[in-house]
Design a protein around this motif. Structure first.
Motif, PDB file in Angstrom:
ATOM      1  N   LEU A   1       1.260  -0.855  -0.070  1.00  0.00           N
ATOM      2  CA  LEU A   1      -0.101   0.093   0.363  1.00  0.00           C
ATOM      3  C   LEU A   1       0.716   1.695  -0.045  1.00  0.00           C
ATOM      4  O   LEU A   1       1.771   1.618   1.010  1.00  0.00           O
TER       5      LEU A   1
ATOM      6  N   SER B   1       4.641   3.791  11.950  1.00  0.00           N
ATOM      7  CA  SER B   1       4.859   4.958  11.807  1.00  0.00           C
ATOM      8  C   SER B   1       5.747   5.758  11.710  1.00  0.00           C
ATOM      9  O   SER B   1       7.593   5.382  12.291  1.00  0.00           O
TER      10      SER B   1
ATOM     11  N   PHE C   1       3.443   1.445   5.004  1.00  0.00           N
ATOM     12  CA  PHE C   1       2.948  -0.238   5.056  1.00  0.00           C
ATOM     13  C   PHE C   1       4.277  -1.472   4.401  1.00  0.00           C
ATOM     14  O   PHE C   1       5.481  -0.619   3.453  1.00  0.00           O
ATOM     15  N   GLY C   2       4.451  -2.655   4.873  1.00  0.00           N
ATOM     16  CA  GLY C   2       5.283  -3.357   4.006  1.00  0.00           C
ATOM     17  C   GLY C   2       4.393  -3.374   3.014  1.00  0.00           C
ATOM     18  O   GLY C   2       3.129  -3.852   2.626  1.00  0.00           O
TER      19      GLY C   2
ATOM     20  N   TYR D   1       5.120   3.270  15.962  1.00  0.00           N
ATOM     21  CA  TYR D   1       3.462   2.732  16.848  1.00  0.00           C
ATOM     22  C   TYR D   1       3.412   2.189  15.229  1.00  0.00           C
ATOM     23  O   TYR D   1       3.994   1.720  14.126  1.00  0.00           O
TER      24      TYR D   1
ATOM     25  N   TYR E   1      -2.594  -5.063   9.384  1.00  0.00           N
ATOM     26  CA  TYR E   1      -3.819  -5.413   8.989  1.00  0.00           C
ATOM     27  C   TYR E   1      -3.506  -6.406   7.857  1.00  0.00           C
ATOM     28  O   TYR E   1      -2.895  -7.126   7.776  1.00  0.00           O
TER      29      TYR E   1
ATOM     30  N   GLN F   1      -1.755  10.730  12.121  1.00  0.00           N
ATOM     31  CA  GLN F   1      -1.981   9.744  10.848  1.00  0.00           C
ATOM     32  C   GLN F   1      -2.035   8.132  11.412  1.00  0.00           C
ATOM     33  O   GLN F   1      -0.683   7.508  11.357  1.00  0.00           O
TER      34      GLN F   1
ATOM     35  N   PHE G   1      -0.508  -6.858   6.388  1.00  0.00           N
ATOM     36  CA  PHE G   1       0.679  -6.516   6.136  1.00  0.00           C
ATOM     37  C   PHE G   1       0.937  -5.442   7.159  1.00  0.00           C
ATOM     38  O   PHE G   1       0.162  -5.506   8.347  1.00  0.00           O
TER      39      PHE G   1
ATOM     40  N   GLY H   1       8.362  12.428  12.738  1.00  0.00           N
ATOM     41  CA  GLY H   1       8.477  13.792  12.074  1.00  0.00           C
ATOM     42  C   GLY H   1       6.938  14.533  12.211  1.00  0.00           C
ATOM     43  O   GLY H   1       5.906  13.780  13.009  1.00  0.00           O
TER      44      GLY H   1
ATOM     45  N   TYR I   1      -2.461  12.401   2.006  1.00  0.00           N
ATOM     46  CA  TYR I   1      -3.803  13.090   3.002  1.00  0.00           C
ATOM     47  C   TYR I   1      -4.020  13.919   3.322  1.00  0.00           C
ATOM     48  O   TYR I   1      -3.139  15.054   2.381  1.00  0.00           O
TER      49      TYR I   1
ATOM     50  N   THR J   1       4.322  14.535  10.569  1.00  0.00           N
ATOM     51  CA  THR J   1       3.455  14.037   9.511  1.00  0.00           C
ATOM     52  C   THR J   1       3.229  12.913  10.474  1.00  0.00           C
ATOM     53  O   THR J   1       1.416  12.396  10.164  1.00  0.00           O
ATOM     54  N   ASP J   2       3.040  12.559  11.128  1.00  0.00           N
ATOM     55  CA  ASP J   2       3.706  10.941  11.833  1.00  0.00           C
ATOM     56  C   ASP J   2       3.162   9.854  11.156  1.00  0.00           C
ATOM     57  O   ASP J   2       1.515   9.049  10.827  1.00  0.00           O
ATOM     58  N   LYS J   3       3.317   9.792   9.891  1.00  0.00           N
ATOM     59  CA  LYS J   3       3.415   9.432   8.504  1.00  0.00           C
ATOM     60  C   LYS J   3       3.135   7.616   8.414  1.00  0.00           C
ATOM     61  O   LYS J   3       4.501   6.998   9.465  1.00  0.00           O
ATOM     62  N   LEU J   4       2.048   6.335   7.955  1.00  0.00           N
ATOM     63  CA  LEU J   4       2.143   4.775   8.318  1.00  0.00           C
ATOM     64  C   LEU J   4       3.421   4.889   6.579  1.00  0.00           C
ATOM     65  O   LEU J   4       2.190   4.638   6.373  1.00  0.00           O
TER      66      LEU J   4
ATOM     67  N   LEU K   1      -7.843  -3.635  10.444  1.00  0.00           N
ATOM     68  CA  LEU K   1      -6.430  -3.875  11.528  1.00  0.00           C
ATOM     69  C   LEU K   1      -6.660  -4.461  12.857  1.00  0.00           C
ATOM     70  O   LEU K   1      -8.080  -4.676  12.989  1.00  0.00           O
TER      71      LEU K   1
ATOM     72  N   ARG L   1       2.586  -0.301  20.603  1.00  0.00           N
ATOM     73  CA  ARG L   1       3.550   0.761  20.392  1.00  0.00           C
ATOM     74  C   ARG L   1       4.436   0.562  21.113  1.00  0.00           C
ATOM     75  O   ARG L   1       4.906  -0.726  21.988  1.00  0.00           O
TER      76      ARG L   1
END
Lengths: 114, 113
Positions: A43, B93, B103-104, B32, B36, A98, B89, B96, A48, B98-101, B46, B51
């Motif tokens: 993914l 996180s 994915f593998g 984090y 999934y 996010q 998956f 920074g 966003y 945006t705390d972006k996620l 999920l 954490r």
């Protein structure tokens, strides 16, 4: 029922014909995001939004646009679709930062560009 | 930027056996780590998350372990059942604002009866 609703589920279009994929959530979530899923690539985030009128690019934003005029809606716009945008698209929302509290995903939109 | 590697890409087990999927991440500030499950033709959902202040978390037959020093985390499924067959998956996180996620690339698990 708490959910993220995407439309359409399936779409076949021709190169260059503008299209919009709609996404709506009824959970009052602040964060919304668009992902595309391709075999072997997992993914990947397209765009966003952290709140109304606040949007930013993800990892693969080229060829896409988004808007967030209302909290519940986050449409994905392809101004001039190309075959390399053929993919499975997911909209997702999260209550806070996010994905830090888990995403709720929409049902997906399978897009084919010929 | 953050990178998440997931192994194996496919996994086949006999019903009743255990399955383990492993992920490594690059950003030491990641805090984090969700997992999934995506059944065929459906959306990712999920199933468990952890954490960085916890080393292990369990929910019935599913458990996740986290090794912050080695920067890897794993999903363990015990007593597998055919309905566990799906693509899994992992995600991490990134640090920074945006705390972006991230994915593998996913693991296709097949459980044979």
């Amino acid at each position: 029922e708490a959910q993220v609703t995407q439309n359409p589920r399936y779409l076949i279009t021709v190169t260059g014909k503008k299209l919009t994929v709609t996404c709506s959530q009824n959970m009052n979530h602040e964060y919304m995001s668009w992902y595309r899923q391709d075999p072997g690539l997992g993914l990947r985030q397209i765009y966003y939004s952290m709140n109304v009128e606040v949007t930013d690019k993800g990892d693969v934003p080229e060829g896409y646009k988004v808007s967030r005029k209302e909290k519940r809606n986050f449409p994905l716009i392809l101004e001039s679709p190309s075959p390399n945008q053929t993919s499975l698209y997911f909209c997702a929302s999260s209550p806070h930062r996010q994905g830090s509290y888990g995403y709720t995903f929409g049902s997906g939109t399978r897009l084919t560009v010929v | 930027g953050e990178n998440v590697e997931q192994h194996p890409s496919t996994l086949s087990v006999q019903e009743g056996d255990s399955a383990v999927i492993k992920c490594t991440y690059s950003d030491s500030a990641s805090n984090y780590f969700p997992w999934y499950k995506q059944e065929l033709g459906k959306r990712p959902q999920l199933i468990i998350d952890i954490r960085s202040n916890v080393g292990e978390k369990k929910d019935q037959r599913i458990a996740v372990t986290l090794n912050k020093t080695a920067k890897h985390f794993s999903l363990h499924i015990t007593e597998t059942q055919p309905e566990d067959s799906a693509v899994y998956f992992c995600a991490a996180s990134s640090s920074g604002n945006t705390d972006k996620l991230i994915f593998g690339t996913g693991t296709r698990l097949q459980v044979f009866p």
